[in-house]
Design a protein around this motif. Structure first.
Motif, PDB file in Angstrom:
ATOM      1  N   ARG A 176      39.042  32.727  90.079  1.00  0.00           N
ATOM      2  CA  ARG A 176      40.370  32.495  89.824  1.00  0.00           C
ATOM      3  C   ARG A 176      41.432  31.434  90.580  1.00  0.00           C
ATOM      4  NH1 ARG A 176      42.753  38.664  91.885  1.00  0.00           N
ATOM      5  NH2 ARG A 176      40.870  39.963  90.776  1.00  0.00           N
ATOM      6  N   ALA A 177      40.878  30.739  91.548  1.00  0.00           N
ATOM      7  CA  ALA A 177      41.439  29.864  92.269  1.00  0.00           C
ATOM      8  C   ALA A 177      41.461  28.435  91.444  1.00  0.00           C
ATOM      9  CB  ALA A 177      41.006  29.838  93.592  1.00  0.00           C
ATOM     10  N   LYS A 178      42.504  27.918  91.811  1.00  0.00           N
ATOM     11  CA  LYS A 178      42.815  26.365  91.279  1.00  0.00           C
ATOM     12  C   LYS A 178      43.018  25.674  92.413  1.00  0.00           C
ATOM     13  CE  LYS A 178      43.249  27.808  86.762  1.00  0.00           C
ATOM     14  NZ  LYS A 178      42.402  27.428  85.872  1.00  0.00           N
ATOM     15  N   VAL A 179      42.904  24.128  92.333  1.00  0.00           N
ATOM     16  CA  VAL A 179      42.946  23.017  93.188  1.00  0.00           C
ATOM     17  C   VAL A 179      43.821  22.256  92.760  1.00  0.00           C
ATOM     18  CG1 VAL A 179      41.869  21.114  94.485  1.00  0.00           C
ATOM     19  CG2 VAL A 179      40.637  23.253  94.169  1.00  0.00           C
ATOM     20  N   GLN A 180      44.912  21.898  93.518  1.00  0.00           N
ATOM     21  CA  GLN A 180      46.001  20.873  93.081  1.00  0.00           C
ATOM     22  C   GLN A 180      45.819  19.655  93.860  1.00  0.00           C
ATOM     23  OE1 GLN A 180      49.858  22.951  93.215  1.00  0.00           O
ATOM     24  NE2 GLN A 180      50.872  20.969  93.162  1.00  0.00           N
ATOM     25  N   GLY A 181      45.926  18.590  93.330  1.00  0.00           N
ATOM     26  CA  GLY A 181      45.578  17.254  93.875  1.00  0.00           C
ATOM     27  C   GLY A 181      47.109  16.689  93.809  1.00  0.00           C
ATOM     28  N   ASN A 182      47.022  15.168  94.288  1.00  0.00           N
ATOM     29  CA  ASN A 182      48.481  14.525  94.353  1.00  0.00           C
ATOM     30  C   ASN A 182      49.032  14.607  93.131  1.00  0.00           C
ATOM     31  OD1 ASN A 182      48.190  14.091  97.417  1.00  0.00           O
ATOM     32  ND2 ASN A 182      46.984  12.231  96.862  1.00  0.00           N
ATOM     33  N   PRO A 235      52.446  41.055  92.934  1.00  0.00           N
ATOM     34  CA  PRO A 235      51.518  40.643  94.028  1.00  0.00           C
ATOM     35  C   PRO A 235      52.237  39.946  95.309  1.00  0.00           C
ATOM     36  CG  PRO A 235      51.465  39.345  91.886  1.00  0.00           C
ATOM     37  CD  PRO A 235      52.449  40.433  91.771  1.00  0.00           C
ATOM     38  N   PRO A 236      51.663  39.747  96.287  1.00  0.00           N
ATOM     39  CA  PRO A 236      52.311  38.856  97.293  1.00  0.00           C
ATOM     40  C   PRO A 236      52.491  37.543  96.739  1.00  0.00           C
ATOM     41  CG  PRO A 236      50.406  40.261  98.138  1.00  0.00           C
ATOM     42  CD  PRO A 236      50.473  40.315  96.632  1.00  0.00           C
ATOM     43  N   PRO A 237      53.127  36.743  97.665  1.00  0.00           N
ATOM     44  CA  PRO A 237      53.340  35.316  97.465  1.00  0.00           C
ATOM     45  C   PRO A 237      52.197  34.494  97.199  1.00  0.00           C
ATOM     46  CG  PRO A 237      54.930  35.905  98.963  1.00  0.00           C
ATOM     47  CD  PRO A 237      53.914  37.185  98.891  1.00  0.00           C
ATOM     48  N   ASN A 248      44.801  20.682  97.410  1.00  0.00           N
ATOM     49  CA  ASN A 248      45.301  22.094  98.091  1.00  0.00           C
ATOM     50  C   ASN A 248      44.773  23.214  97.338  1.00  0.00           C
ATOM     51  OD1 ASN A 248      47.031  20.977 100.200  1.00  0.00           O
ATOM     52  ND2 ASN A 248      48.314  20.351  98.685  1.00  0.00           N
ATOM     53  N   LEU A 249      44.314  24.289  98.002  1.00  0.00           N
ATOM     54  CA  LEU A 249      43.813  25.469  97.153  1.00  0.00           C
ATOM     55  C   LEU A 249      44.964  26.164  96.934  1.00  0.00           C
ATOM     56  CD1 LEU A 249      41.399  26.945  96.289  1.00  0.00           C
ATOM     57  CD2 LEU A 249      41.075  27.989  98.539  1.00  0.00           C
ATOM     58  N   THR A 250      45.122  26.555  95.784  1.00  0.00           N
ATOM     59  CA  THR A 250      46.013  27.577  95.280  1.00  0.00           C
ATOM     60  C   THR A 250      45.296  29.105  95.600  1.00  0.00           C
ATOM     61  OG1 THR A 250      46.750  26.146  93.597  1.00  0.00           O
ATOM     62  CG2 THR A 250      47.613  28.427  93.483  1.00  0.00           C
ATOM     63  N   LEU A 251      46.198  30.012  96.650  1.00  0.00           N
ATOM     64  CA  LEU A 251      45.658  31.177  97.023  1.00  0.00           C
ATOM     65  C   LEU A 251      46.468  32.268  96.521  1.00  0.00           C
ATOM     66  CD1 LEU A 251      44.651  30.922 100.825  1.00  0.00           C
ATOM     67  CD2 LEU A 251      43.267  31.541  98.982  1.00  0.00           C
ATOM     68  N   ASP A 252      46.055  32.756  95.354  1.00  0.00           N
ATOM     69  CA  ASP A 252      46.920  33.731  94.768  1.00  0.00           C
ATOM     70  C   ASP A 252      47.141  34.826  95.530  1.00  0.00           C
ATOM     71  OD1 ASP A 252      46.688  36.226  92.553  1.00  0.00           O
ATOM     72  OD2 ASP A 252      48.113  34.766  92.016  1.00  0.00           O
ATOM     73  N   GLY A 253      48.212  35.701  95.529  1.00  0.00           N
ATOM     74  CA  GLY A 253      48.645  36.687  96.364  1.00  0.00           C
ATOM     75  C   GLY A 253      47.610  37.966  96.257  1.00  0.00           C
ATOM     76  N   SER A 254      47.143  38.308  95.009  1.00  0.00           N
ATOM     77  CA  SER A 254      46.130  39.290  94.717  1.00  0.00           C
ATOM     78  C   SER A 254      44.897  39.014  95.464  1.00  0.00           C
ATOM     79  CB  SER A 254      45.843  39.257  93.077  1.00  0.00           C
ATOM     80  OG  SER A 254      45.561  38.139  92.503  1.00  0.00           O
ATOM     81  N   VAL A 255      44.465  37.684  95.262  1.00  0.00           N
ATOM     82  CA  VAL A 255      43.203  37.400  96.264  1.00  0.00           C
ATOM     83  C   VAL A 255      43.419  37.730  97.629  1.00  0.00           C
ATOM     84  CG1 VAL A 255      41.525  35.627  96.765  1.00  0.00           C
ATOM     85  CG2 VAL A 255      42.520  35.660  94.455  1.00  0.00           C
ATOM     86  N   ARG A 256      44.569  37.255  98.307  1.00  0.00           N
ATOM     87  CA  ARG A 256      44.772  37.727  99.843  1.00  0.00           C
ATOM     88  C   ARG A 256      44.753  38.932  99.822  1.00  0.00           C
ATOM     89  NH1 ARG A 256      50.166  35.618 100.309  1.00  0.00           N
ATOM     90  NH2 ARG A 256      49.821  36.546 102.576  1.00  0.00           N
ATOM     91  N   GLU A 257      45.263  39.847  98.786  1.00  0.00           N
ATOM     92  CA  GLU A 257      45.352  41.339  99.102  1.00  0.00           C
ATOM     93  C   GLU A 257      43.998  42.035  98.735  1.00  0.00           C
ATOM     94  OE1 GLU A 257      48.503  44.695  97.776  1.00  0.00           O
ATOM     95  OE2 GLU A 257      48.209  43.151  96.425  1.00  0.00           O
ATOM     96  N   GLU A 258      43.349  41.750  97.763  1.00  0.00           N
ATOM     97  CA  GLU A 258      42.066  42.297  97.151  1.00  0.00           C
ATOM     98  C   GLU A 258      40.778  42.035  98.237  1.00  0.00           C
ATOM     99  OE1 GLU A 258      41.692  41.877  93.296  1.00  0.00           O
ATOM    100  OE2 GLU A 258      43.731  42.205  92.913  1.00  0.00           O
TER     101      GLU A 258
END
Length: 394
Positions: A176-182, A235-237, A248-258
């Protein structure tokens, strides 16, 4: 001459799968907590002590590792110090034997006292009966202790620990995760980094993950397994976790929770953390079942995840209503102790307390005896646990 002077305090070591705690007896916390591995280079992550191929490799790694402890962190002369080793009762015999050989032969320590971690944990609380739940890196082990005696026949162990959480986290991130650059463009993580290092996964778990409540977990399961089921809860923030460079790694709230839900999901044999607690209590003598339930001691680095203890108690109370347990066990209350130390080094503190008593002199295994026998007593060896029969007895 036995070394038991105040200026020569014994060294206390607890070599875990992920981290090693080291310090001196009589102190209320370790001097240092370091990874249980040999430092690697920039390209290599390092070699963990328990990840070895042969006994020779393990021997070499332990020599280097303990040399760093004695001369870099503790700054002591090992030939003048007794050693207290806090170990799990389920520690591999091969690892124990090689460790003893390194201490006695290579470092020439005067004596070593091996103490079981589940038992000495109770020394920090001043109690003699409890169910000790150790949630470590690779596994969770539970051993009931009744009146100062660990009940080996009632032990429970499953590969449910920080490693399982990290593996679940990695699979969710790669999915699920995305990486965000400059530039603000988001790219799938799997295209940027097909595999995350153990250090990064551990850091993400410690900094961002948590254990959700039981009702909310059931909502998540219902929304995931039933097409016409209820909508998932909010989901959490989402947070940004810095990776290498400007990514920067985009950490979805559902991933942190599950990620931590792997600890409470039942396998094909319907085993989870909650069922392990009830199975350990059922395997204990009936007179001790209520005292064990009212004296739960949860230790290990894995239990420091926010919300884990509260969720575990909720899972146990809910599972008690299951037909498998409702007809066999009736627990009025579940109570969890709060040891006077952080959960990740509570067992070490118990070893430091025991080492400050006369046990260090009366129960330690001297080097002179080891050099004659070339072995240390082991609880699972009948030769060390069978009373000799007097031939004169009629």
């Amino acid at each position: 001459m036995p070394i038991h002077d105040n200026d020569r305090h014994a060294v206390v070591l607890e070599i875990g799968r992920a981290y090693t705690k080291c310090g001196f007896v009589g102190e209320n916390e370790p001097r240092v907590i370091i990874p249980s591995k040999l430092e690697g280079t920039k390209k290599r992550e390092g070699i963990y002590l328990h990840e070895y191929s042969t006994k020779k490799e393990l021997h070499s790694n332990l020599v280097k590792f303990l040399h760093h402890i004695f001369f870099k962190y503790l700054l002591v002369n090992h030939r003048e110090r007794r050693i207290v080793i806090v170990e799990s009762l389920l520690c591999p015999t091969e690892f124990r034997e090689v460790l003893a050989n390194v201490l006695y032969v290579h470092f020439e320590v005067p004596s070593v006292l091996f103490v079981p971690s589940h038992l000495v944990t109770l020394y920090t609380l001043g109690i003699s009966t409890a169910l000790v739940i150790d949630i470590g890196h690779e596994e969770t082990t539970m051993i009931p202790v009744c009146e100062g005696t660990p009940l080996i026949h009632a032990w429970q162990a499953q590969p449910l620990g920080n490693k399982a959480i990290q593996e679940r986290l990695e699979s969710l991130l790669l999915l699920r995760a995305k990486v965000q650059g400059n530039g603000g463009q988001k790219i799938d993580l799997v295209d940027v980094m097909p595999k995350l290092s153990r250090a990064v996964l551990e850091d993400i778990v410690v900094r961002t993950c948590f254990v959700t409540t039981l009702p909310r977990a059931r909502q998540l399961v219902a929304a995931r397994t039933h097409e016409d089921g209820p909508s998932p809860p909010v989901p959490p923030p989402t947070i940004l976790y810095p990776l290498s460079g400007n990514n920067n790694l985009t950490l979805d709230g559902s991933v942190r929770e599950e990620s931590a839900e792997v600890l409470f999901e039942t396998d094909n044999e319907m085993v989870s953390l909650a069922s392990m607690v009830l199975d350990a209590i059922l395997a204990s003598p009936i007179d001790f079942r209520v005292p064990l339930a009212e004296n739960l001691v949860i230790i290990g680095g894995g239990c420091m995840l926010p919300g884990l203890k509260f969720r575990l108690l909720a899972e146990i109370k809910d599972l008690q209503q299951h037909p498998k347990y409702s007809s066999r066990i009736a627990l009025k209350a579940l109570k969890v102790h709060r040891p006077p130390a952080k959960s990740n080094y509570t067992a070490w503190l118990g070893g430091a307390i025991l080492g400050a008593t006369e046990a260090i002199a009366t129960r330690s295994y001297a080097r002179e005896v080891y050099m004659q026998t070339n072995r240390v007593p082991d609880w699972n060896n009948l030769a060390d646990n069978t009373k000799e029969v007097d031939s004169r007895a009629g």
